[in-house]
Design an enzyme around this catalytic site. Structure first.
Site, PDB file in Angstrom:
ATOM      1  N   THR A 123      -1.936   5.753   1.513  1.00 46.34           N
ATOM      2  CA  THR A 123      -3.122   4.891   1.489  1.00 46.34           C
ATOM      3  C   THR A 123      -3.287   4.158   2.811  1.00 46.34           C
ATOM      4  OG1 THR A 123      -2.823   4.557  -0.888  1.00 46.34           O
ATOM      5  CG2 THR A 123      -4.274   3.026   0.251  1.00 46.34           C
ATOM      6  N   LEU A 171       0.861  -1.170   0.000  1.00 48.28           N
ATOM      7  CA  LEU A 171       0.000   0.000   0.000  1.00 48.28           C
ATOM      8  C   LEU A 171       0.903   1.226   0.000  1.00 48.28           C
ATOM      9  CD1 LEU A 171      -2.815  -0.824   2.623  1.00 48.28           C
ATOM     10  CD2 LEU A 171      -2.990  -0.902   0.123  1.00 48.28           C
ATOM     11  N   ASP A 172       0.498   2.263  -0.719  1.00 46.15           N
ATOM     12  CA  ASP A 172       1.291   3.480  -0.785  1.00 46.15           C
ATOM     13  C   ASP A 172       1.375   4.164   0.573  1.00 46.15           C
ATOM     14  OD1 ASP A 172       1.573   3.081  -3.501  1.00 46.15           O
ATOM     15  OD2 ASP A 172      -0.066   4.438  -4.045  1.00 46.15           O
ATOM     16  N   PHE A 173       2.311   5.078   0.700  1.00 43.05           N
ATOM     17  CA  PHE A 173       2.523   5.855   1.918  1.00 43.05           C
ATOM     18  C   PHE A 173       1.227   6.468   2.432  1.00 43.05           C
ATOM     19  CE2 PHE A 173       3.224  10.091   3.751  1.00 43.05           C
ATOM     20  CZ  PHE A 173       4.065   9.803   4.812  1.00 43.05           C
ATOM     21  N   ARG A 210      -4.775   5.814  -8.391  1.00 43.64           N
ATOM     22  CA  ARG A 210      -4.405   7.229  -8.392  1.00 43.64           C
ATOM     23  C   ARG A 210      -4.216   7.739  -9.818  1.00 43.64           C
ATOM     24  NH1 ARG A 210       0.735   7.173  -4.603  1.00 43.64           N
ATOM     25  NH2 ARG A 210       0.690   9.420  -5.069  1.00 43.64           N
TER      26      ARG A 210
END
Length: 309
Positions: free
Chosen positions: A136, A132-134, A241
């Site tokens: 998210t 998961l992104d920073f 995104r």
């Protein structure tokens, strides 16, 4: 501001000395912290502070971005499922799931390892099943036993894992829409979308343009913003995104892809994207797990402000 790298040439006077001492001597507190957090590198390999220096080598000291180091604010309360094979948490926003070049101590993986070691008396063998992104938040799956790694890898790669995200984006979204594009890295290294006709094309970096497919469903329309379900049918980096940005509706807080960082008077430090639901076959017996978790307070507050609450 991005992270900073400082190059230190090791001389004959440094030979045999611990690299952590050299970093602290030349860079002060910044070098001392970098050594303690895992920011020392030699020949593209992370090294420990007690590694002895060798004359002629270049020590790379990686320092954090503005804002400094941050330990992921993960506690036992974030665990939503656990057994001998799996650990599933509701990841908070604004933290990294794995180690960064400048920090091997503050990631979700590192913090969870310490928590479970303190609870169980031994360090667990945790492995990230996906990313998961920073910015998210939401469902993050980790394995606790090596036997689970291969089945999890297969499930994610073969589309046996279904995920559903909540996103707050700008603009006006249709009730339902899908986007199918190519996906790969741009010349500068950042992720970007390509036309469908380019799927399979070999890029200058040697990678191929891959299929990216996302389905969107409107949950609630606000004035110039929308709450949507995003269902990724492929698992490309930054896929949701990028696709919302391509639709002209970037995610609120997602500055990289054009999203505003202020919503209804609130300052956002990360994108309003939350992994709310996930279903996957259990790696040991194949039974289907359905996992759910609520969005974090900043997400709820932002939606409330948009709704005029």
């Amino acid at each position: 501001m991005p992270p900073i790298s400082v190059s230190l040439l090791l001389t004959s006077n440094d030979t045999g000395r611990p690299l952590g001492d050299i970093a602290a001597e030349r860079l002060g507190d910044a070098g001392r912290q970098a050594a303690a957090r895992g920011g020392l590198w030699l020949c593209r390999r992370r090294v420990t502070p007690d590694t002895p220096a060798v004359t002629g080598e270049t020590l790379i000291v990686r320092l954090p971005p503005v804002g400094g180091y941050c330990d992921a604010p993960v506690t036992f309360a974030h665990i939503i499922y656990e057994d001998d094979d799996l650990l599933v948490i509701n990841k908070p926003p604004a933290c990294y799931v794995g180690d960064t070049p400048w920090d091997a101590q503050g990631s979700v993986l590192a913090v969870l390892t310490r928590l479970l070691a303190a609870r169980d008396g031994q360090a667990p063998n945790l492995h990230l099943a996906h990313q998961l992104d920073f910015g998210t938040s939401g469902i993050l799956v980790l394995s606790k036993h090596p036997r689970a790694n291969a089945p999890l890898h297969t499930a994610f790669n073969r589309g046996q894992v279904q995920k559903r995200y909540l996103a707050v984006c700008t603009g006006y979204m249709p009730v339902e829409t899908e986007l199918v594009t190519g996906h790969g890295r741009a010349a500068g290294g950042r992720w970007r979308l390509y036309d469908q006709s380019e799927i399979g094309r070999v890029l200058p970096n040697g990678q191929r343009v891959k299929l990216a497919h996302t389905r969107f469903m409107l949950r609630r329309q606000f004035a110039q913003a929308a709450l949507v379900w995003a269902i990724p049918l492929t698992g490309r980096t930054h896929q949701i995104r990028l696709h919302l940005a391509a639709l002209g509706c970037p995610i609120l807080g997602d500055e990289r892809y054009g999203g505003p960082t202020v919503v209804a008077g609130l300052q956002l430090t990360h994108s309003l994207l939350h992994a709310a639901e996930l279903s996957l076959p259990h790696p040991r017996d194949g039974r289907l797990l359905h996992l759910f978790c609520p969005p974090p307070p900043v997400f709820v507050t932002s939606v409330s402000h948009l709704a005029g609450g």
